[in-house]
Design a protein around this motif. Sequence first.
Motif: not given
Length: 425
Positions: A332-333, A336-339, A274-277
């Motif tokens: 798991a998310w 800032q990913t969408p940014m 899970r931490p890898m995602w």
Amino acid sequence: MEKLVKRLREHKYLTQAQINGFDNYKYSAIDTSPLSQYVMHPFWDWLVKFFPRWFAPNLMTFLGFLFSAMNLVLLSYYDWNFEASSGEEGTTPIPSWVWFCTGINIFVAYTLDGIDGKQARRIGLSGPLGELFDHGLDSYTAMLIPTCLYSIFGRSRVYSVRPMRMYYVCLTVYFNFFVSHWEKYNTGILYLPWGYDLSMWGSTAMYLVTWWMGFERWKFELPLGSYGTLPLGNVMEAVLHVSAMANLPLVILNVYNSYVNRTGRLLSFWEAVRPMWPFLTYFVILLAWPFISPNDIMETDPRAVFMLSGTIFSNVSCRLIVSQMSVTRSEAWHWQTPMFAISFLLSLWLPLLERPLLYILLLVTTFSHWHYGASVVNQMCEHFNRVCFTVHKRVPLEQEFKKPLLGDAKGDPKQTEQDIPSKKD
């Protein structure tokens, strides 16, 4: 504006479960490096005795980081685009005194990182605050070391590698740091890689040689007989890749053994990975962006890309370290990913915006990372009744007995200690 500033100051990242989890944390690490065991530890044990007992271990940690950061500042000023040591026409070499300072700075940073934990135990401060502070700053240093080393060779077309290939080196260094803590997330033990000591000694030596002999000293090719020649810059590239990835087989083996021997957390497969995602998500975005950039962003602004990637991977690593130390479920998310994804897609759609988006993203990511670090440390200091850069308590001991702290229902003063184990302890 005042309300915004107040909200930022009061925002808390750690959950109650994470804060409570730190109360039961015990540091566990294994260091088998001969250089560390037989050379550096005896030196650090001797050196730490010269520091006064009022010198806070966290202050040592932070000063060590600042020495590393000073190298980035100096080399960014004199060599923003990694061209100063290329030897090409129209470039201005970095002053020799800068190389001397960088060599001294990196060794002082290495030394302070080695004795902060020893100072903590020497004066009776033990607990999770120091380790979190130490490894959080280490995650940022993972970007500083390869970025600064690149200035020794520069982007020479003959004797070095292009920025994109150096970027691959940076990514492997980030991965090495992250996977070491992912290993601890699953096994409960931090297995310290040998590459750290070797890289710090190697960096110090390379800076001092550059100061003494000039950057031109590295401009030659190694003869390989019938295979031709190999530029020294390519040798450095290979050494950094190997030192960064050499412990990966051991990581896999240690995690596997923790399941076989039933000594780790024994998580399910999906919980274990899970931490890898978040890491893999940013890895894909930040690898694809410069690869298909419409403006060849890696050639025009390599330092900005290095710093952006290093900052966001540092933040992802810090969140993993929090989960690992508090024995809570990792994220798991990453928020800032969408940014990052939107900025990447916009740069492909409107190439004119690519460079502004890169620098805006760098500023926002840097500020949010600094805010995260400051807020988490402040929460930890509040919970463990400590002032970060001193050896004193926030609340006198007699008042602490009267008023239990957050997450410490019994108000036990034994829970207010902090620990700053270095990578070598």
